[in-house]
Design an enzyme around this catalytic site. Sequence first.
Site, PDB file in Angstrom:
ATOM      1  N   GLY A 155      22.652 -17.299 -34.363  1.00 52.41           N
ATOM      2  CA  GLY A 155      22.669 -15.850 -34.567  1.00 52.41           C
ATOM      3  C   GLY A 155      21.646 -15.137 -33.697  1.00 52.41           C
ATOM      4  N   VAL A 165      20.891 -11.650 -30.643  1.00 51.96           N
ATOM      5  CA  VAL A 165      21.376 -10.982 -29.428  1.00 51.96           C
ATOM      6  C   VAL A 165      21.562 -12.052 -28.361  1.00 51.96           C
ATOM      7  CG1 VAL A 165      20.786  -9.311 -27.633  1.00 51.96           C
ATOM      8  CG2 VAL A 165      20.215  -8.824 -30.035  1.00 51.96           C
ATOM      9  N   TYR A 189      15.713 -10.868 -22.817  1.00 56.08           N
ATOM     10  CA  TYR A 189      16.480 -11.838 -23.611  1.00 56.08           C
ATOM     11  C   TYR A 189      15.908 -13.242 -23.401  1.00 56.08           C
ATOM     12  CZ  TYR A 189      20.453 -15.024 -24.393  1.00 56.08           C
ATOM     13  OH  TYR A 189      21.262 -16.076 -24.771  1.00 56.08           O
TER      14      TYR A 189
HETATM   15  P1  NAI Z   1      27.700 -13.954 -29.686  1.00 50.33           P
HETATM   16  O1  NAI Z   1      27.046 -12.685 -29.259  1.00 50.33           O
HETATM   17  O2  NAI Z   1      29.177 -14.057 -29.554  1.00 50.33           O
HETATM   18  O3  NAI Z   1      27.313 -14.271 -31.196  1.00 50.33           O
HETATM   19  C1  NAI Z   1      26.064 -13.952 -31.744  1.00 50.33           C
HETATM   20  C2  NAI Z   1      26.233 -13.631 -33.198  1.00 50.33           C
HETATM   21  O4  NAI Z   1      24.949 -13.272 -33.733  1.00 50.33           O
HETATM   22  C3  NAI Z   1      27.171 -12.438 -33.449  1.00 50.33           C
HETATM   23  O5  NAI Z   1      28.218 -12.799 -34.327  1.00 50.33           O
HETATM   24  C4  NAI Z   1      26.271 -11.374 -34.033  1.00 50.33           C
HETATM   25  O6  NAI Z   1      26.893 -10.572 -35.052  1.00 50.33           O
HETATM   26  C5  NAI Z   1      25.128 -12.202 -34.619  1.00 50.33           C
HETATM   27  N1  NAI Z   1      23.904 -11.388 -34.711  1.00 50.33           N
HETATM   28  C6  NAI Z   1      23.377 -10.574 -33.768  1.00 50.33           C
HETATM   29  N2  NAI Z   1      22.298  -9.938 -34.251  1.00 50.33           N
HETATM   30  C7  NAI Z   1      22.139 -10.378 -35.521  1.00 50.33           C
HETATM   31  C8  NAI Z   1      21.217 -10.076 -36.542  1.00 50.33           C
HETATM   32  N3  NAI Z   1      20.219  -9.169 -36.374  1.00 50.33           N
HETATM   33  N4  NAI Z   1      21.346 -10.701 -37.726  1.00 50.33           N
HETATM   34  C9  NAI Z   1      22.343 -11.601 -37.928  1.00 50.33           C
HETATM   35  N5  NAI Z   1      23.261 -11.920 -37.000  1.00 50.33           N
HETATM   36  C10 NAI Z   1      23.158 -11.314 -35.812  1.00 50.33           C
HETATM   37  O7  NAI Z   1      26.987 -15.127 -28.884  1.00 50.33           O
HETATM   38  P2  NAI Z   1      27.496 -16.612 -28.602  1.00 50.33           P
HETATM   39  O8  NAI Z   1      28.050 -16.667 -27.240  1.00 50.33           O
HETATM   40  O9  NAI Z   1      28.307 -17.084 -29.742  1.00 50.33           O
HETATM   41  O10 NAI Z   1      26.098 -17.388 -28.569  1.00 50.33           O
HETATM   42  C11 NAI Z   1      25.553 -17.944 -29.742  1.00 50.33           C
HETATM   43  C12 NAI Z   1      24.088 -18.270 -29.472  1.00 50.33           C
HETATM   44  O11 NAI Z   1      23.987 -19.141 -28.363  1.00 50.33           O
HETATM   45  C13 NAI Z   1      23.240 -17.051 -29.140  1.00 50.33           C
HETATM   46  O12 NAI Z   1      21.957 -17.213 -29.750  1.00 50.33           O
HETATM   47  C14 NAI Z   1      23.102 -17.083 -27.636  1.00 50.33           C
HETATM   48  O13 NAI Z   1      21.886 -16.496 -27.202  1.00 50.33           O
HETATM   49  C15 NAI Z   1      23.132 -18.591 -27.385  1.00 50.33           C
HETATM   50  N6  NAI Z   1      23.649 -18.905 -26.056  1.00 50.33           N
HETATM   51  C16 NAI Z   1      24.988 -18.803 -25.797  1.00 50.33           C
HETATM   52  C17 NAI Z   1      25.491 -19.126 -24.548  1.00 50.33           C
HETATM   53  C18 NAI Z   1      26.959 -19.138 -24.247  1.00 50.33           C
HETATM   54  O14 NAI Z   1      27.318 -19.557 -23.154  1.00 50.33           O
HETATM   55  N7  NAI Z   1      27.825 -18.696 -25.138  1.00 50.33           N
HETATM   56  C19 NAI Z   1      24.583 -19.524 -23.457  1.00 50.33           C
HETATM   57  C20 NAI Z   1      23.179 -19.580 -23.845  1.00 50.33           C
HETATM   58  C21 NAI Z   1      22.751 -19.291 -25.100  1.00 50.33           C
HETATM   59  C1  15L Z   2      23.642 -16.821 -22.119  1.00 52.76           C
HETATM   60  O1  15L Z   2      22.516 -17.012 -22.574  1.00 52.76           O
HETATM   61  C2  15L Z   2      24.604 -15.901 -22.777  1.00 52.76           C
HETATM   62  O2  15L Z   2      24.475 -15.940 -24.176  1.00 52.76           O
HETATM   63  C3  15L Z   2      26.044 -16.163 -22.409  1.00 52.76           C
HETATM   64  O3  15L Z   2      26.800 -15.024 -22.774  1.00 52.76           O
HETATM   65  C4  15L Z   2      26.253 -16.491 -20.933  1.00 52.76           C
HETATM   66  O4  15L Z   2      26.120 -15.361 -20.183  1.00 52.76           O
HETATM   67  C5  15L Z   2      25.272 -17.586 -20.495  1.00 52.76           C
HETATM   68  O5  15L Z   2      23.950 -17.367 -20.914  1.00 52.76           O
HETATM   69  C6  15L Z   2      25.257 -17.830 -18.982  1.00 52.76           C
HETATM   70  O6  15L Z   2      24.180 -17.917 -18.418  1.00 52.76           O
HETATM   71  O7  15L Z   2      26.342 -17.960 -18.395  1.00 52.76           O
END
Ligand code: NAI
Ligand code: 15L
Length: 269
Positions: free
Chosen positions: A75, A77, A139
């Site tokens: 969870g 940003v 971030y």
């Molecule tokens: P996403 O943005 O789709 O999901 C994040 C979730 O966190 C959302 O459902 C949102 O409602 C929730 N959230 C945001 N602020 C909140 C708060 N104050 N309280 C409770 N919930 C809150 O992101 P995704 O892609 O699913 O990523 C998940 C995690 O993995 C994140 O922490 C992101 O930084 C990390 N990450 C993801 C990458 C990727 O390639 N998808 C790459 C690097 C890191």
């Molecule tokens: C992240 O940390 C972001 O959450 C994801 O949305 C992608 O942008 C990823 O890094 C990336 O570097 O491709």
Amino acid sequence: MGIQLHEKLLLTGAAGGLGQALRQRLKANCKVLRLSDRVDFGAAGAGEEVVLADLADAAAVDVMVRGVQAIVHLGGVSVEGPFGPILQANILGLYNLYEAARKHGVKRVVFASSNHVTGFYRQSETITVDAPPRPDGLYGVSKAFGEDLSRFYFDRYGIETACVRIGSSFPEPKDRRMLATWLSFDDLHRLITACLSTPVLGHSIVFGMSDNAVTWWDNSGARHIGFAPQDSSDIFREAVYARTSAPDLTDPAVQFQGGAFVKAGPFAD
Ligand code: NAI
Ligand code: 15L
């Protein structure tokens, strides 16, 4: 594929992209999967519980954490943006999570860190898990804070954490950069399973990437986790090259590992 070591496992960020991808997969890792997010994402299914909480709300986070044995914390940003929401979710929110874990005796956390902790290394460099952070934005700074905060909670209170510096976890690599950073959903699940099940995790940093031919990251310092990726971005290489143009080598987004994140902002709060 999962190993069922925990009675009750908490998955935060359950409404997000990775949360949705992991929801079914993580059921193999526990008897009951507690799902949380701040936004409503529907009712609990079999073997699930839903506890909605804003990470910035300490009392709600306390309820969210009570009764689980381990946490997969996604969870927060997930992209570069204004500092206000990053402060609430990724900094205050992480403090609330670890305080609740301490109070309720949770001993293991898998923290979704990011490659943007080290985004200002060059794409021509290979870095290890011990390379000093070089965040590419606020971030990335917030994720570096999370890595330090979790190290403190390990040194002081013995809560083990894997800081998984996820590369790019999407169904497929979207561009040439992601050929190096891609992590398949199945490999992400394998990595989380390894972090939850390795006998001694301590406080560890590991890059979350599939077995990609081109890589900037060396996970040899995280062998104790036992992660063996089985997918590779290489099967997408030809198609990605065909639909994208040759990189402009003067563009910072091409020079640095963080890609476009290195030139995002500044944002008004
Ligand atoms: P996403 O943005 O789709 O999901 C994040 C979730 O966190 C959302 O459902 C949102 O409602 C929730 N959230 C945001 N602020 C909140 C708060 N104050 N309280 C409770 N919930 C809150 O992101 P995704 O892609 O699913 O990523 C998940 C995690 O993995 C994140 O922490 C992101 O930084 C990390 N990450 C993801 C990458 C990727 O390639 N998808 C790459 C690097 C890191
Ligand atoms: C992240 O940390 C972001 O959450 C994801 O949305 C992608 O942008 C990823 O890094 C990336 O570097 O491709």
